[in-house]
Design a protein around this motif. Structure first.
Motif, short mmCIF file in Angstrom:
data_model
loop_
_atom_site.label_atom_id
_atom_site.label_comp_id
_atom_site.label_asym_id
_atom_site.label_seq_id
_atom_site.Cartn_x
_atom_site.Cartn_y
_atom_site.Cartn_z
N LEU A 198 14.14 53.96 34.11
CA LEU A 198 15.42 54.03 33.42
C LEU A 198 15.25 54.58 32.02
CD1 LEU A 198 18.46 53.25 33.64
CD2 LEU A 198 17.86 51.08 32.56
N GLN A 199 16.07 55.56 31.67
CA GLN A 199 16.03 56.12 30.33
C GLN A 199 17.06 55.41 29.44
OE1 GLN A 199 16.41 60.38 30.38
NE2 GLN A 199 14.46 60.68 31.44
N LYS A 200 17.07 55.80 28.18
CA LYS A 200 17.94 55.15 27.19
C LYS A 200 19.40 55.23 27.60
CE LYS A 200 19.26 55.33 22.31
NZ LYS A 200 19.08 56.03 21.02
N ILE A 201 20.11 54.12 27.38
CA ILE A 201 21.55 54.07 27.64
C ILE A 201 22.28 54.27 26.32
CG2 ILE A 201 23.46 52.62 28.44
CD1 ILE A 201 21.51 51.31 30.36
N LYS A 202 23.08 55.29 26.25
CA LYS A 202 23.72 55.67 24.99
C LYS A 202 24.78 54.67 24.58
CE LYS A 202 25.75 59.70 22.69
NZ LYS A 202 26.17 61.11 22.88
N SER A 203 25.59 54.20 25.53
CA SER A 203 26.68 53.28 25.22
C SER A 203 26.27 51.85 25.58
CB SER A 203 27.95 53.68 25.98
OG SER A 203 28.33 55.00 25.69
N GLY A 204 25.66 51.15 24.64
CA GLY A 204 25.23 49.78 24.90
C GLY A 204 23.90 49.75 25.64
N GLY A 205 23.43 48.55 25.97
CA GLY A 205 22.16 48.40 26.66
C GLY A 205 22.35 48.16 28.14
N ALA A 206 21.22 47.97 28.81
CA ALA A 206 21.25 47.67 30.24
C ALA A 206 21.88 46.30 30.47
CB ALA A 206 19.84 47.70 30.81
N VAL A 207 22.61 46.17 31.56
CA VAL A 207 23.27 44.91 31.89
C VAL A 207 22.55 44.24 33.05
CG1 VAL A 207 25.50 45.79 31.11
CG2 VAL A 207 24.90 45.92 33.53
N GLY A 208 22.84 42.95 33.26
CA GLY A 208 22.24 42.19 34.35
C GLY A 208 23.25 41.29 35.02
N ARG A 209 22.76 40.43 35.87
CA ARG A 209 23.62 39.52 36.64
C ARG A 209 24.46 38.64 35.71
NH1 ARG A 209 22.56 36.75 41.99
NH2 ARG A 209 24.06 35.05 42.10
N ASP A 210 23.88 38.21 34.59
CA ASP A 210 24.60 37.30 33.70
C ASP A 210 25.79 37.96 33.01
OD1 ASP A 210 22.82 35.26 34.30
OD2 ASP A 210 21.46 35.79 32.67
N ASP A 211 25.86 39.29 33.09
CA ASP A 211 26.98 40.01 32.46
C ASP A 211 28.17 40.18 33.41
OD1 ASP A 211 25.70 40.75 29.86
OD2 ASP A 211 24.30 41.77 31.21
N ILE A 212 28.05 39.66 34.63
CA ILE A 212 29.11 39.81 35.63
C ILE A 212 29.94 38.55 35.70
CG2 ILE A 212 29.61 40.31 38.05
CD1 ILE A 212 26.85 41.60 38.24
N ASP A 213 31.25 38.72 35.69
CA ASP A 213 32.16 37.58 35.80
C ASP A 213 31.94 36.87 37.14
OD1 ASP A 213 34.96 36.52 36.86
OD2 ASP A 213 35.05 36.52 34.67
N PRO A 214 31.88 35.53 37.14
CA PRO A 214 31.63 34.78 38.39
C PRO A 214 32.61 35.10 39.51
CG PRO A 214 31.41 33.32 36.50
CD PRO A 214 31.93 34.63 35.98
N VAL A 215 33.88 35.34 39.17
CA VAL A 215 34.87 35.67 40.19
C VAL A 215 34.56 37.02 40.82
CG1 VAL A 215 37.32 36.14 40.63
CG2 VAL A 215 36.65 34.29 39.07
N VAL A 216 34.18 37.98 39.99
CA VAL A 216 33.80 39.31 40.48
C VAL A 216 32.55 39.22 41.34
CG1 VAL A 216 33.06 41.63 39.78
CG2 VAL A 216 34.85 40.45 38.49
N LEU A 217 31.63 38.37 40.91
CA LEU A 217 30.38 38.18 41.64
C LEU A 217 30.64 37.61 43.03
CD1 LEU A 217 27.35 38.56 41.00
CD2 LEU A 217 27.29 36.15 40.36
N GLU A 218 31.51 36.63 43.10
CA GLU A 218 31.84 36.02 44.40
C GLU A 218 32.45 37.04 45.35
OE1 GLU A 218 34.35 32.23 46.24
OE2 GLU A 218 34.46 32.69 44.10
N LYS A 219 33.36 37.85 44.83
CA LYS A 219 34.01 38.88 45.66
C LYS A 219 32.98 39.92 46.12
CE LYS A 219 37.70 40.95 47.41
NZ LYS A 219 37.10 42.16 48.00
#
Length: 274
Positions: A198-219
């Motif tokens: 993975l190369q540099k992300i210009k708009s913010g950093g890399a995201v992970g599971r903890d950045d996902i809303d629980p409702v979205v995750l369940e769906k």
């Protein structure tokens, strides 16, 4: 897994077809395979199906390997025939981690349209919700492997009939070592290269599971239940019968530590706000 475990013989005249599902370490796999199978064809990334049909429509493909973004149903397109047996190899990934990786990749400088993608999907929640429920993205890995979206029995039948087992990213070296040995290419242990980092992300950093809303995750898991079941089933088999890659194991430990640290930071922020 019968072929991979040596219970079924491999015809030495076979063609190996690497079904490269995007964001599953496929570039590392094809790098190893291309070193051992000659002649081979790396199908064009953006039109693999058309490329494959051009090579085989009305004629026999004479190479030892094809690799590329070619879903299984397009490998055996209507009218296709082959006198040689074809054995498929492929890697699957935790469906959530695969989508997270795809989101991060599309926002990185490596992707030519990263700015447009970031503007369209400011958060990973936006990305997952935009794809939620659509037929062409639900259970994508199962679709790539056999074309069936909802039937585990059909998936198992296709895998047992056409594949030299499956692997996950943590067992690449063990898997490729066994595949090459079965095909009479080498008996030595394979070293899997690290590619496409993975190369540099210009708009913010890399995201992970903890950045996902629980409702979205369940769906997400409701939409991708078959991919999740497949991944867990294959993982359980590998844990009992294969040797994990040392480097991938170390990466897993670092990922857990990073995830734990992220949760601690989020907790501290929440407490400070309150």
């Amino acid at each position: 897994m019968n072929r991979l475990d040596g219970a079924e013989p491999i015809d030495p005249s076979c063609l190996i077809a690497h079904i490269h599902i995007p964001k599953t370490a496929g570039m590392a796999v094809q790098t190893v395979l291309k070193e051992h199978f000659e002649p081979h064809t790396h199908l064009q990334w953006n039109k693999a199906a058309e490329n494959w049909k051009e090579l085989t429509d009305g004629k026999e493909y004479s190479g030892s390997l094809i690799t590329g973004h070619l879903p299984f149903p397009q490998l055996f397109y209507p009218g296709f025939s082959s006198e040689r047996p074809i054995y498929c190899v492929s890697v699957i990934r935790d469906p959530l981690q695969r989508v997270i990786s795809l989101y991060n990749y599309n926002r990185s400088l490596r992707h030519p349209n990263h700015e447009r993608f970031s503007a369209r999907f400011p958060s990973i929640d936006d990305f997952i919700k935009a794809k939620s429920g659509k037929d062409n993205v639900r259970n994508q890995q199962a679709v790539w492997l056999c074309g069936s979206r909802t039937n585990p029995d059909v998936l198992c039948e296709v895998l047992n009939a056409h594949y030299i087992g499956l692997t996950t990213q943590g067992y690449l070296a063990d898997y490729l070592t066994k595949v090459l040995k079965l095909c009479g290419k080498t008996a030595g242990e394979v070293t899997v290269p690290t590619v496409n980092t993975l190369q540099k992300i210009k708009s913010g950093g890399a995201v992970g599971r903890d950045d996902i809303d629980p409702v979205v995750l369940e769906k997400f898991f409701q939409d991708n239940w078959l991919d999740d079941l497949l991944y867990k089933t294959v993982s359980e088999h590998l844990e009992r019968n294969a040797t994990p890659d040392t480097e991938m194991t170390a990466q897993g430990v670092r990922q857990v530590r990073k995830s734990t640290l992220a949760r601690v930071k989020q907790t501290v922020k929440r407490l400070l706000r309150n």
